[in-house]
Design a protein around this motif. Sequence first.
Motif, PDB file in Angstrom:
ATOM      1  N   ALA A  43       0.826  -1.220   0.000  1.00 43.92           N
ATOM      2  CA  ALA A  43       0.000   0.000   0.000  1.00 43.92           C
ATOM      3  C   ALA A  43       0.854   1.262   0.000  1.00 43.92           C
ATOM      4  CB  ALA A  43      -0.913   0.009   1.220  1.00 43.92           C
ATOM      5  N   GLY A  44       2.043   1.172   0.647  1.00 45.30           N
ATOM      6  CA  GLY A  44       2.906   2.346   0.751  1.00 45.30           C
ATOM      7  C   GLY A  44       2.647   3.125   2.034  1.00 45.30           C
ATOM      8  N   PRO A  45       3.483   4.144   2.296  1.00 43.84           N
ATOM      9  CA  PRO A  45       3.447   4.852   3.583  1.00 43.84           C
ATOM     10  C   PRO A  45       2.146   5.611   3.860  1.00 43.84           C
ATOM     11  CG  PRO A  45       4.992   5.891   2.054  1.00 43.84           C
ATOM     12  CD  PRO A  45       4.568   4.610   1.428  1.00 43.84           C
ATOM     13  N   GLU A  46       1.382   5.892   2.827  1.00 42.93           N
ATOM     14  CA  GLU A  46       0.103   6.592   3.066  1.00 42.93           C
ATOM     15  C   GLU A  46      -0.841   5.764   3.917  1.00 42.93           C
ATOM     16  OE1 GLU A  46      -0.327   7.134  -1.152  1.00 42.93           O
ATOM     17  OE2 GLU A  46      -1.117   9.154  -0.767  1.00 42.93           O
ATOM     18  N   LEU A  47      -0.742   4.440   3.818  1.00 50.67           N
ATOM     19  CA  LEU A  47      -1.630   3.596   4.632  1.00 50.67           C
ATOM     20  C   LEU A  47      -1.298   3.778   6.105  1.00 50.67           C
ATOM     21  CD1 LEU A  47      -3.915   1.553   4.807  1.00 50.67           C
ATOM     22  CD2 LEU A  47      -2.228  -0.277   4.579  1.00 50.67           C
ATOM     23  N   ASP A  48      -0.022   3.805   6.430  1.00 51.49           N
ATOM     24  CA  ASP A  48       0.391   4.006   7.822  1.00 51.49           C
ATOM     25  C   ASP A  48      -0.132   5.361   8.327  1.00 51.49           C
ATOM     26  OD1 ASP A  48       1.665   3.451  10.198  1.00 51.49           O
ATOM     27  OD2 ASP A  48       3.601   4.227   9.542  1.00 51.49           O
ATOM     28  N   ARG A  49      -0.029   6.375   7.501  1.00 46.15           N
ATOM     29  CA  ARG A  49      -0.515   7.706   7.905  1.00 46.15           C
ATOM     30  C   ARG A  49      -2.018   7.694   8.121  1.00 46.15           C
ATOM     31  NH1 ARG A  49       3.771   9.669   4.802  1.00 46.15           N
ATOM     32  NH2 ARG A  49       2.648   9.733   2.823  1.00 46.15           N
ATOM     33  N   ALA A  50      -2.747   6.991   7.256  1.00 45.00           N
ATOM     34  CA  ALA A  50      -4.214   6.946   7.375  1.00 45.00           C
ATOM     35  C   ALA A  50      -4.641   6.172   8.621  1.00 45.00           C
ATOM     36  CB  ALA A  50      -4.809   6.285   6.129  1.00 45.00           C
ATOM     37  N   CYS A  51      -3.800   5.208   9.041  1.00 37.82           N
ATOM     38  CA  CYS A  51      -4.141   4.369  10.198  1.00 37.82           C
ATOM     39  C   CYS A  51      -3.962   5.099  11.532  1.00 37.82           C
ATOM     40  CB  CYS A  51      -3.264   3.110  10.213  1.00 37.82           C
ATOM     41  SG  CYS A  51      -3.804   1.854   9.036  1.00 37.82           S
ATOM     42  N   ARG A  52      -2.989   6.003  11.572  1.00 39.56           N
ATOM     43  CA  ARG A  52      -2.588   6.580  12.868  1.00 39.56           C
ATOM     44  C   ARG A  52      -3.744   7.163  13.674  1.00 39.56           C
ATOM     45  NH1 ARG A  52       3.066   9.221  11.095  1.00 39.56           N
ATOM     46  NH2 ARG A  52       3.880   7.221  10.403  1.00 39.56           N
ATOM     47  N   PRO A  53      -4.608   7.986  13.078  1.00 38.70           N
ATOM     48  CA  PRO A  53      -5.693   8.565  13.890  1.00 38.70           C
ATOM     49  C   PRO A  53      -6.747   7.548  14.334  1.00 38.70           C
ATOM     50  CG  PRO A  53      -5.768   9.391  11.620  1.00 38.70           C
ATOM     51  CD  PRO A  53      -4.545   8.549  11.736  1.00 38.70           C
ATOM     52  N   LEU A  54      -6.732   6.347  13.773  1.00 39.51           N
ATOM     53  CA  LEU A  54      -7.735   5.333  14.115  1.00 39.51           C
ATOM     54  C   LEU A  54      -7.265   4.413  15.246  1.00 39.51           C
ATOM     55  CD1 LEU A  54      -8.703   4.307  10.468  1.00 39.51           C
ATOM     56  CD2 LEU A  54      -9.851   5.968  11.936  1.00 39.51           C
ATOM     57  N   ALA A  55      -5.970   4.448  15.577  1.00 41.62           N
ATOM     58  CA  ALA A  55      -5.389   3.545  16.581  1.00 41.62           C
ATOM     59  C   ALA A  55      -5.420   4.198  17.969  1.00 41.62           C
ATOM     60  CB  ALA A  55      -3.950   3.224  16.195  1.00 41.62           C
ATOM     61  N   PRO A  56      -5.402   3.380  19.041  1.00 42.16           N
ATOM     62  CA  PRO A  56      -5.368   1.922  19.039  1.00 42.16           C
ATOM     63  C   PRO A  56      -6.768   1.321  18.882  1.00 42.16           C
ATOM     64  CG  PRO A  56      -5.298   2.704  21.305  1.00 42.16           C
ATOM     65  CD  PRO A  56      -5.330   3.935  20.425  1.00 42.16           C
ATOM     66  N   ILE A  57      -6.801   0.053  18.459  1.00 42.53           N
ATOM     67  CA  ILE A  57      -8.072  -0.661  18.418  1.00 42.53           C
ATOM     68  C   ILE A  57      -8.009  -1.839  19.397  1.00 42.53           C
ATOM     69  CG2 ILE A  57      -8.645   0.065  16.068  1.00 42.53           C
ATOM     70  CD1 ILE A  57      -7.885  -2.783  15.109  1.00 42.53           C
ATOM     71  N   ARG A  58      -9.185  -2.349  19.751  1.00 42.03           N
ATOM     72  CA  ARG A  58      -9.274  -3.447  20.730  1.00 42.03           C
ATOM     73  C   ARG A  58      -9.486  -4.791  20.019  1.00 42.03           C
ATOM     74  NH1 ARG A  58     -12.953   0.248  21.952  1.00 42.03           N
ATOM     75  NH2 ARG A  58     -14.520  -1.152  21.171  1.00 42.03           N
ATOM     76  N   PRO A  59      -9.185  -5.895  20.681  1.00 43.56           N
ATOM     77  CA  PRO A  59      -9.448  -7.205  20.066  1.00 43.56           C
ATOM     78  C   PRO A  59     -10.920  -7.331  19.654  1.00 43.56           C
ATOM     79  CG  PRO A  59      -8.114  -7.486  22.035  1.00 43.56           C
ATOM     80  CD  PRO A  59      -8.519  -6.034  21.998  1.00 43.56           C
ATOM     81  N   GLY A  60     -11.129  -7.772  18.426  1.00 45.21           N
ATOM     82  CA  GLY A  60     -12.488  -7.930  17.894  1.00 45.21           C
ATOM     83  C   GLY A  60     -12.965  -6.734  17.092  1.00 45.21           C
ATOM     84  N   GLU A  61     -12.242  -5.609  17.219  1.00 44.37           N
ATOM     85  CA  GLU A  61     -12.678  -4.377  16.548  1.00 44.37           C
ATOM     86  C   GLU A  61     -12.213  -4.347  15.078  1.00 44.37           C
ATOM     87  OE1 GLU A  61     -12.563   0.448  17.462  1.00 44.37           O
ATOM     88  OE2 GLU A  61     -11.504  -0.908  18.792  1.00 44.37           O
ATOM     89  N   ALA A  62     -12.932  -3.596  14.251  1.00 45.71           N
ATOM     90  CA  ALA A  62     -12.544  -3.417  12.841  1.00 45.71           C
ATOM     91  C   ALA A  62     -12.675  -1.945  12.469  1.00 45.71           C
ATOM     92  CB  ALA A  62     -13.443  -4.256  11.937  1.00 45.71           C
ATOM     93  N   VAL A  63     -11.700  -1.429  11.717  1.00 46.73           N
ATOM     94  CA  VAL A  63     -11.759  -0.055  11.198  1.00 46.73           C
ATOM     95  C   VAL A  63     -11.399  -0.099   9.711  1.00 46.73           C
ATOM     96  CG1 VAL A  63     -11.236   1.078  13.404  1.00 46.73           C
ATOM     97  CG2 VAL A  63      -9.356   0.437  11.879  1.00 46.73           C
ATOM     98  N   ILE A  64     -11.785   0.928   8.982  1.00 46.36           N
ATOM     99  CA  ILE A  64     -11.607   0.907   7.527  1.00 46.36           C
ATOM    100  C   ILE A  64     -10.802   2.116   7.057  1.00 46.36           C
ATOM    101  CG2 ILE A  64     -13.821   2.090   7.106  1.00 46.36           C
ATOM    102  CD1 ILE A  64     -14.195   0.148   4.691  1.00 46.36           C
ATOM    103  N   THR A  65      -9.953   1.878   6.052  1.00 46.76           N
ATOM    104  CA  THR A  65      -9.214   2.971   5.405  1.00 46.76           C
ATOM    105  C   THR A  65      -9.279   2.771   3.884  1.00 46.76           C
ATOM    106  OG1 THR A  65      -7.113   1.760   5.336  1.00 46.76           O
ATOM    107  CG2 THR A  65      -7.519   3.125   7.293  1.00 46.76           C
ATOM    108  N   GLU A  66      -8.742   3.754   3.176  1.00 44.26           N
ATOM    109  CA  GLU A  66      -8.486   3.558   1.748  1.00 44.26           C
ATOM    110  C   GLU A  66      -7.368   2.523   1.587  1.00 44.26           C
ATOM    111  OE1 GLU A  66      -7.841   7.140  -0.617  1.00 44.26           O
ATOM    112  OE2 GLU A  66      -8.812   8.224   1.020  1.00 44.26           O
ATOM    113  N   ALA A  67      -7.139   2.098   0.346  1.00 45.37           N
ATOM    114  CA  ALA A  67      -6.142   1.038   0.124  1.00 45.37           C
ATOM    115  C   ALA A  67      -4.855   1.561  -0.536  1.00 45.37           C
ATOM    116  CB  ALA A  67      -6.734  -0.072  -0.721  1.00 45.37           C
ATOM    117  N   PHE A  68      -4.840   2.814  -0.954  1.00 39.29           N
ATOM    118  CA  PHE A  68      -3.650   3.460  -1.523  1.00 39.29           C
ATOM    119  C   PHE A  68      -3.009   2.606  -2.619  1.00 39.29           C
ATOM    120  CE2 PHE A  68      -4.536   5.090   2.710  1.00 39.29           C
ATOM    121  CZ  PHE A  68      -4.749   6.409   2.386  1.00 39.29           C
ATOM    122  N   GLY A  69      -1.749   2.159  -2.466  1.00 33.78           N
ATOM    123  CA  GLY A  69      -1.070   1.435  -3.548  1.00 33.78           C
ATOM    124  C   GLY A  69      -1.568   0.016  -3.813  1.00 33.78           C
ATOM    125  N   LEU A  70      -2.452  -0.498  -2.967  1.00 37.85           N
ATOM    126  CA  LEU A  70      -3.015  -1.841  -3.205  1.00 37.85           C
ATOM    127  C   LEU A  70      -4.042  -1.777  -4.334  1.00 37.85           C
ATOM    128  CD1 LEU A  70      -3.500  -2.831   0.518  1.00 37.85           C
ATOM    129  CD2 LEU A  70      -2.286  -4.246  -1.149  1.00 37.85           C
TER     130      LEU A  70
END
Length: 171
Positions: A43-70
Amino acid sequence: MNASLECFQGDIAHQPDVDAVVNAANARLHPGGGVAGALHRAAGPELDRACRPLAPIRPGEAVITEAFGLPNRHVIHCLGPVYGVDEPADDLLAACYRNALTLAEAHGIASVAFPAISAGAFGYPPADAARVALATVLTTLPDCPHIERVRFVLFDAESAELYRRTLATLQ
Ligand code: AR6
């Protein structure tokens, strides 16, 4: 249920014909190894950047982002239970699959590819992980009318065969 459910050997980072791929994430949504490493690398580094504001997550949880280079539209990040630590393990693993599909449905996603969440670094026994994953997808899909196709992508031929055999016992 009208959706199709398939089990293939392959790499979750190379599934160009599905809308969303699911990440077996860590709590901080960092790149890490295994599935997470493969998806973040592709996906490339943009995925890591998109994830940061959504973390941390708990066991069982799901969050969604764009897929960038995927080659997909979205990545759905799930935190599976660490086997022997996060309890009840089966309920938390089932919650991953249920929450990922519910999120996909809410985003109008028609096809989703899952890895074997928790069955690698998190130590879940493969046969138990397969049973929980497939049973949960089968019971959740009737509530997800937009989802037409669910694919399990297993890293080796033996695991793909385990998933196909387990699916046959559940249908
Ligand atoms: N495509 C499909 N399956 C894969 C791939 C791939 N590219 N790579 C590994 N697998 P894991 P977990 C299989 O460890 O147990 C990470 O470091 C693997 O053989 O990725 O939920 C994260 O950062 C196994 O069957 O996920 C977390 O810290 C399954 O996918 C932690 O590991 C899951 O293995 C998450 O552990």
